[in-house]
Design a protein around this motif. Sequence first.
Motif, PDB file in Angstrom:
ATOM      1  N   CYS A  23       6.078   2.839  -5.827  1.00 55.17           N
ATOM      2  CA  CYS A  23       4.819   2.188  -6.486  1.00 55.17           C
ATOM      3  C   CYS A  23       5.245   1.622  -7.674  1.00 55.17           C
ATOM      4  CB  CYS A  23       3.857   2.865  -6.676  1.00 55.17           C
ATOM      5  SG  CYS A  23       3.057   3.508  -4.861  1.00 55.17           S
ATOM      6  N   LEU A  24       6.014   1.936  -8.885  1.00 53.64           N
ATOM      7  CA  LEU A  24       6.253   1.403 -10.022  1.00 53.64           C
ATOM      8  C   LEU A  24       7.249   0.229  -9.869  1.00 53.64           C
ATOM      9  CD1 LEU A  24       6.673   4.988 -12.043  1.00 53.64           C
ATOM     10  CD2 LEU A  24       4.777   3.197 -12.369  1.00 53.64           C
ATOM     11  N   VAL A  92      -2.599   1.416 -13.949  1.00 52.11           N
ATOM     12  CA  VAL A  92      -2.556   1.668 -12.498  1.00 52.11           C
ATOM     13  C   VAL A  92      -2.302   3.291 -12.169  1.00 52.11           C
ATOM     14  CG1 VAL A  92      -1.901  -0.619 -11.743  1.00 52.11           C
ATOM     15  CG2 VAL A  92      -0.349   0.884 -12.133  1.00 52.11           C
ATOM     16  N   ASP A  93      -2.696   3.754 -11.194  1.00 50.56           N
ATOM     17  CA  ASP A  93      -2.343   5.088 -10.815  1.00 50.56           C
ATOM     18  C   ASP A  93      -0.725   4.814 -10.291  1.00 50.56           C
ATOM     19  OD1 ASP A  93      -4.708   6.066 -11.462  1.00 50.56           O
ATOM     20  OD2 ASP A  93      -5.040   7.015  -9.527  1.00 50.56           O
ATOM     21  N   ALA A  94       0.116   5.965 -10.040  1.00 46.11           N
ATOM     22  CA  ALA A  94       1.476   5.944  -9.956  1.00 46.11           C
ATOM     23  C   ALA A  94       1.462   5.759  -8.462  1.00 46.11           C
ATOM     24  CB  ALA A  94       2.172   7.060 -10.231  1.00 46.11           C
ATOM     25  N   ASP A  95       0.484   5.915  -7.498  1.00 45.59           N
ATOM     26  CA  ASP A  95       0.349   5.623  -6.039  1.00 45.59           C
ATOM     27  C   ASP A  95      -0.251   4.416  -5.765  1.00 45.59           C
ATOM     28  OD1 ASP A  95      -2.216   6.446  -6.634  1.00 45.59           O
ATOM     29  OD2 ASP A  95      -2.390   7.628  -5.158  1.00 45.59           O
ATOM     30  N   MET A  96      -0.226   3.347  -6.693  1.00 49.12           N
ATOM     31  CA  MET A  96      -0.758   1.979  -6.312  1.00 49.12           C
ATOM     32  C   MET A  96       0.367   1.199  -6.083  1.00 49.12           C
ATOM     33  SD  MET A  96      -3.041  -0.106  -6.038  1.00 49.12           S
ATOM     34  CE  MET A  96      -4.718   0.850  -6.096  1.00 49.12           C
ATOM     35  N   TYR A  97       0.521   0.432  -5.223  1.00 50.29           N
ATOM     36  CA  TYR A  97       1.570  -0.292  -4.665  1.00 50.29           C
ATOM     37  C   TYR A  97       1.163  -1.891  -5.097  1.00 50.29           C
ATOM     38  CZ  TYR A  97       4.742  -3.035  -2.117  1.00 50.29           C
ATOM     39  OH  TYR A  97       5.896  -4.130  -1.592  1.00 50.29           O
ATOM     40  N   PHE A 206      -9.433   5.549   2.599  1.00 48.57           N
ATOM     41  CA  PHE A 206      -8.736   6.947   2.548  1.00 48.57           C
ATOM     42  C   PHE A 206      -8.936   7.539   4.031  1.00 48.57           C
ATOM     43  CE2 PHE A 206     -10.166  11.558   2.314  1.00 48.57           C
ATOM     44  CZ  PHE A 206      -9.108  11.875   1.570  1.00 48.57           C
ATOM     45  N   LYS A 207      -9.816   7.211   4.706  1.00 51.09           N
ATOM     46  CA  LYS A 207      -9.999   8.028   5.971  1.00 51.09           C
ATOM     47  C   LYS A 207      -8.805   7.402   6.915  1.00 51.09           C
ATOM     48  CE  LYS A 207     -13.721   4.908   7.936  1.00 51.09           C
ATOM     49  NZ  LYS A 207     -12.754   4.063   8.837  1.00 51.09           N
ATOM     50  N   ASP A 208      -8.530   6.325   6.679  1.00 49.15           N
ATOM     51  CA  ASP A 208      -7.328   5.805   7.394  1.00 49.15           C
ATOM     52  C   ASP A 208      -5.909   5.751   7.060  1.00 49.15           C
ATOM     53  OD1 ASP A 208      -9.433   4.798   9.359  1.00 49.15           O
ATOM     54  OD2 ASP A 208      -9.772   2.943   8.166  1.00 49.15           O
ATOM     55  N   ARG A 209      -5.726   6.376   6.083  1.00 50.62           N
ATOM     56  CA  ARG A 209      -4.566   6.471   5.073  1.00 50.62           C
ATOM     57  C   ARG A 209      -3.462   6.788   6.091  1.00 50.62           C
ATOM     58  NH1 ARG A 209      -7.408  11.026   4.542  1.00 50.62           N
ATOM     59  NH2 ARG A 209      -6.471  13.004   4.916  1.00 50.62           N
ATOM     60  N   ASN A 210      -3.248   7.497   7.005  1.00 54.09           N
ATOM     61  CA  ASN A 210      -2.162   7.953   7.712  1.00 54.09           C
ATOM     62  C   ASN A 210      -1.558   6.671   8.430  1.00 54.09           C
ATOM     63  OD1 ASN A 210      -2.190  10.587   7.070  1.00 54.09           O
ATOM     64  ND2 ASN A 210      -3.472  11.287   8.788  1.00 54.09           N
ATOM     65  N   ARG A 211      -2.436   5.705   8.671  1.00 48.90           N
ATOM     66  CA  ARG A 211      -1.869   4.348   9.090  1.00 48.90           C
ATOM     67  C   ARG A 211      -0.658   3.969   8.293  1.00 48.90           C
ATOM     68  NH1 ARG A 211      -6.449   0.578   9.432  1.00 48.90           N
ATOM     69  NH2 ARG A 211      -4.899  -0.844  10.471  1.00 48.90           N
ATOM     70  N   LEU A 212      -0.778   4.121   7.190  1.00 54.54           N
ATOM     71  CA  LEU A 212       0.151   3.673   6.263  1.00 54.54           C
ATOM     72  C   LEU A 212       1.628   4.229   6.855  1.00 54.54           C
ATOM     73  CD1 LEU A 212      -1.709   4.079   3.054  1.00 54.54           C
ATOM     74  CD2 LEU A 212      -0.957   1.735   3.880  1.00 54.54           C
ATOM     75  N   ILE A 213       1.803   5.428   7.257  1.00 51.69           N
ATOM     76  CA  ILE A 213       3.017   5.899   7.215  1.00 51.69           C
ATOM     77  C   ILE A 213       3.284   6.326   8.794  1.00 51.69           C
ATOM     78  CG2 ILE A 213       2.812   7.344   5.191  1.00 51.69           C
ATOM     79  CD1 ILE A 213       2.139   9.824   6.686  1.00 51.69           C
ATOM     80  N   LEU A 214       2.427   5.769   9.713  1.00 48.39           N
ATOM     81  CA  LEU A 214       2.797   5.933  11.313  1.00 48.39           C
ATOM     82  C   LEU A 214       2.920   4.845  11.747  1.00 48.39           C
ATOM     83  CD1 LEU A 214      -0.569   8.103  12.337  1.00 48.39           C
ATOM     84  CD2 LEU A 214       1.958   9.053  11.678  1.00 48.39           C
ATOM     85  N   HIS A 232      -3.459   1.117  -2.185  1.00 49.46           N
ATOM     86  CA  HIS A 232      -3.443   2.490  -2.593  1.00 49.46           C
ATOM     87  C   HIS A 232      -3.085   3.467  -1.917  1.00 49.46           C
ATOM     88  CE1 HIS A 232      -6.120   6.047  -4.734  1.00 49.46           C
ATOM     89  NE2 HIS A 232      -4.713   5.823  -5.375  1.00 49.46           N
ATOM     90  N   PHE A 233      -1.951   4.462  -2.174  1.00 50.84           N
ATOM     91  CA  PHE A 233      -1.573   5.384  -1.172  1.00 50.84           C
ATOM     92  C   PHE A 233      -1.983   6.596  -0.870  1.00 50.84           C
ATOM     93  CE2 PHE A 233       2.848   2.736  -1.158  1.00 50.84           C
ATOM     94  CZ  PHE A 233       2.419   1.936  -0.409  1.00 50.84           C
ATOM     95  N   TRP A 234      -3.157   7.031  -1.698  1.00 51.20           N
ATOM     96  CA  TRP A 234      -3.815   8.181  -1.315  1.00 51.20           C
ATOM     97  C   TRP A 234      -3.098   9.391  -1.889  1.00 51.20           C
ATOM     98  CZ3 TRP A 234      -8.505   6.413  -2.148  1.00 51.20           C
ATOM     99  CH2 TRP A 234      -9.041   5.176  -1.531  1.00 51.20           C
TER     100      TRP A 234
END
Length: 344
Positions: A23-24, A92-97, A206-214, A232-234
């Motif tokens: 992210c950074l 930015v939070d450190a999990d913001m891309y 947030f509820k769909d966050r796993n779509r980012l890694i699947l 945001h990577f939650w």
Amino acid sequence: MSNLPEIASLWIGDHLSWLEQLCLKSFADMGHHTTLYSYSHIDNVPDNIHQVSAGEIYPSEPMLRHARTGSPAIHADMFRLNMLKKTDKIWVDADMYCYRPFDFKTKWVFGWEKPGLVCNAVLGLPKNSKALSMMIDFFQDEYAIGPWLRPWQQRELEIERDAGSPVHFTAQNWGFTGPTAVTHFLKKSGEIKHARKEQAFYPVAFKDRNRLILSKPNVEEDDLTKDTYGVHFWARRMKPRLEEKENNWPRVGSFMRGLLEKHGINPDDAPIPARNRIDEALLKDPELCAKLAIEGLRAEVSMSSMSRKYLVDEQFIKECVAKLENAAPDIFRNVATNLDDKCD
């Protein structure tokens, strides 16, 4: 793009995982001057990220950790506000891309996470922002009762305060100093009008966050539009999933896997550490569970109050109540009966 605004984040610890590195680095790779504040030296900060002492903005002691979880998120919330007051950087939070450059012509940079709630994972405010001043002033009182809380929650805290046991903001419910407070003061000052649509920074909910890694279902082009600047990577939930179930790697063909390749990040070089789990002895303590179940069923105080008192998650209390209601094992039932007799 030398005129891009400066970006900054904070990391409390001495080591980044690959997710923070990714992210950074995404901001630096997009042309942003990117600063990582920290209270101690971090040994694996990516190139072109400027590491600066966080003490220049906000003191390290006392370290404001959430009483139940031990998370330093409250300290980060206070740091964020003071950084905005003292610099012209966008937080930015450190999990913001960084999906595309934050090439904004305004000092007000934030967006809706969902209807009614602005998330502070991206937050830019001018130094003279009324909302910023109100937030800093409000949190000077570490026992303040949030006017954004529900009336029954405010009343419960008032009762504890009037009884001589005011609740410190580190002991209040998770997120007390976070998005809900930010949303409240932005509304109060009228600056909420600058909030960007969810698509800007939170295109994957947030509820769909796993779509980012699947691999499937993946993040589609329709999710990321011309109005998307960040993703945001939650991390609070995503990192345990990656560490515990995915062997630290997003799946082949996933959105995040492609980003690792794009920015040259290897998860094996900076794996996500195992999370700190709730004490197993606590979870298996039948006496505590029975006590929580009885108090929960009596409903003399809210589960929020019980959570603060016993430093356990509300979900754990609900599970204890369910055990008692659903024909708990005899040994559990006996302990519960004995405790009930003592209470009487």
